[in-house]
Design a protein around this motif. Structure first.
Motif, mmCIF file in Angstrom:
data_model
loop_
_atom_site.group_PDB
_atom_site.id
_atom_site.type_symbol
_atom_site.label_atom_id
_atom_site.label_comp_id
_atom_site.label_asym_id
_atom_site.label_seq_id
_atom_site.Cartn_x
_atom_site.Cartn_y
_atom_site.Cartn_z
ATOM 1 N N SER A 78 0.831 -1.202 0.000
ATOM 2 C CA SER A 78 0.000 0.000 0.000
ATOM 3 C C SER A 78 0.865 1.251 0.000
ATOM 4 N N ASP A 79 0.382 2.274 -0.677
ATOM 5 C CA ASP A 79 1.050 3.571 -0.605
ATOM 6 C C ASP A 79 0.514 4.405 0.556
ATOM 7 N N LEU A 80 -0.492 3.904 1.268
ATOM 8 C CA LEU A 80 -1.088 4.625 2.392
ATOM 9 C C LEU A 80 -0.780 3.976 3.732
ATOM 10 N N HIS A 101 -5.780 -1.462 -0.039
ATOM 11 C CA HIS A 101 -6.002 -0.107 0.467
ATOM 12 C C HIS A 101 -4.938 0.788 -0.145
ATOM 13 N N GLY A 102 -5.348 1.777 -0.908
ATOM 14 C CA GLY A 102 -4.384 2.677 -1.519
ATOM 15 C C GLY A 102 -4.579 2.765 -3.014
ATOM 16 N N SER A 103 -3.553 3.249 -3.688
ATOM 17 C CA SER A 103 -3.636 3.549 -5.109
ATOM 18 C C SER A 103 -3.040 2.437 -5.955
ATOM 19 N N ARG A 132 7.491 0.161 -3.919
ATOM 20 C CA ARG A 132 6.765 -0.229 -2.713
ATOM 21 C C ARG A 132 7.422 -1.435 -2.046
ATOM 22 N N ARG A 144 4.613 7.471 4.860
ATOM 23 C CA ARG A 144 3.289 7.054 5.334
ATOM 24 C C ARG A 144 3.132 7.333 6.821
ATOM 25 N N PRO A 190 1.875 11.690 6.082
ATOM 26 C CA PRO A 190 0.777 10.959 5.440
ATOM 27 C C PRO A 190 -0.149 11.890 4.666
ATOM 28 N N ARG A 191 -0.892 11.315 3.754
ATOM 29 C CA ARG A 191 -1.892 12.100 3.044
ATOM 30 C C ARG A 191 -2.970 12.572 4.023
ATOM 31 N N TRP A 221 -5.168 10.429 6.600
ATOM 32 C CA TRP A 221 -4.501 9.155 6.903
ATOM 33 C C TRP A 221 -3.460 9.314 8.009
#
Length: 229
Positions: A129-131, A169-171, A181, A202, A206-207, A210
């Motif tokens: 995940s990128d998140l 979960h994520g992009s 990743r 992350r 984080p975004r 998140w």
């Protein structure tokens, strides 16, 4: 799940099979509008859900673990109703495009990723995940760090056959992002193992929305410290 069923119906496609990558609640849901197609998981994944569903009062306990905003909408009779595939099953048993299984011990018992071979797509489950930072099975596994690193190696082994990675979960990411990743997740897990400083966006930046991922990291770090890593 209802939205997914509507989208599939709008495409004029039948649902002929489902697959749960692992036995976390959000990966074993189903909706009646998707029909009565067989729903598969690894043998270990299905065994976990059979244990859950066999316990007296399981529906109430499972519902308590759901987010309150959806707990009244989840059809519990369909929750976790899986058919376990025999150990060492290499591909999903269906008549569609070849979909290979990569079973591994990271994150949860019975986890598996799927490789849609002709499309060169990896469906990663709760990996890559990128998140989310890597979420280790710190409560259930004997060696959560070793399991996770070994699982990343198994995913790395199919990297040359993958152009697109889809995390739970994520992009969605391309081939280069897949490798990025893998490297980022290895670095995070090794830093946890070694007690080193975590340098991971992350956690550090984080975004928006998140920020709570830092709580996952903090929980894992404490759990691993308590058990002496």
């Amino acid at each position: 799940m209802a939205c997914l069923a509507r989208d599939v119906r709008a495409l004029g496609l039948p649902v002929v099979a489902g697959f749960a990558t692992h036995p976390d609640w959000d990966h074993v849901l189903w909706h009646a509008d998707l029909g009565a197609a067989p729903r598969y998981g690894t043998a270990a994944c299905a065994a976990v859900m059979l244990e859950v569903r066999s316990a007296p009062g399981w529906q109430s306990r499972a519902a308590e673990g759901l987010p309150p905003e959806i707990s009244d909408e989840v059809p519990m009779d369909l929750f976790g109703l899986l058919t376990g595939l025999p150990a060492a099953t290499a591909h999903i048993p269906w008549d569609g495009p070849a979909v290979g299984l990569v079973e591994h011990p990271a994150h949860a018992r019975g986890h598996a990723a799927l490789v849609v071979e002709d499309a060169r797509v990896l469906v990663a489950g709760d990996m890559l995940s990128d998140l989310f930072v890597p979420m280790l099975d710190v409560e259930g596994a004997t060696d959560p760090i070793g399991d996770y690193l070994a699982s990343l190696d198994l995913l790395d082994a199919v990297a040359d056959d993958v152009d697109t990675v889809i995390p739970g979960h994520g992009s969605v990411g391309g081939a280069d992002e897949f490798r990025t990743r893998l490297d980022r997740d290895r670095a995070y897990v090794r830093a946890l193992r070694d007690g080193g400083e975590i340098d991971d966006p992350r956690v550090d930046s984080p975004r928006p929305g998140w920020e709570w991922v830092a709580d996952i990291h903090a929980h894992q770090a404490r759990a691993l410290t308590d058990r002496g890593r």
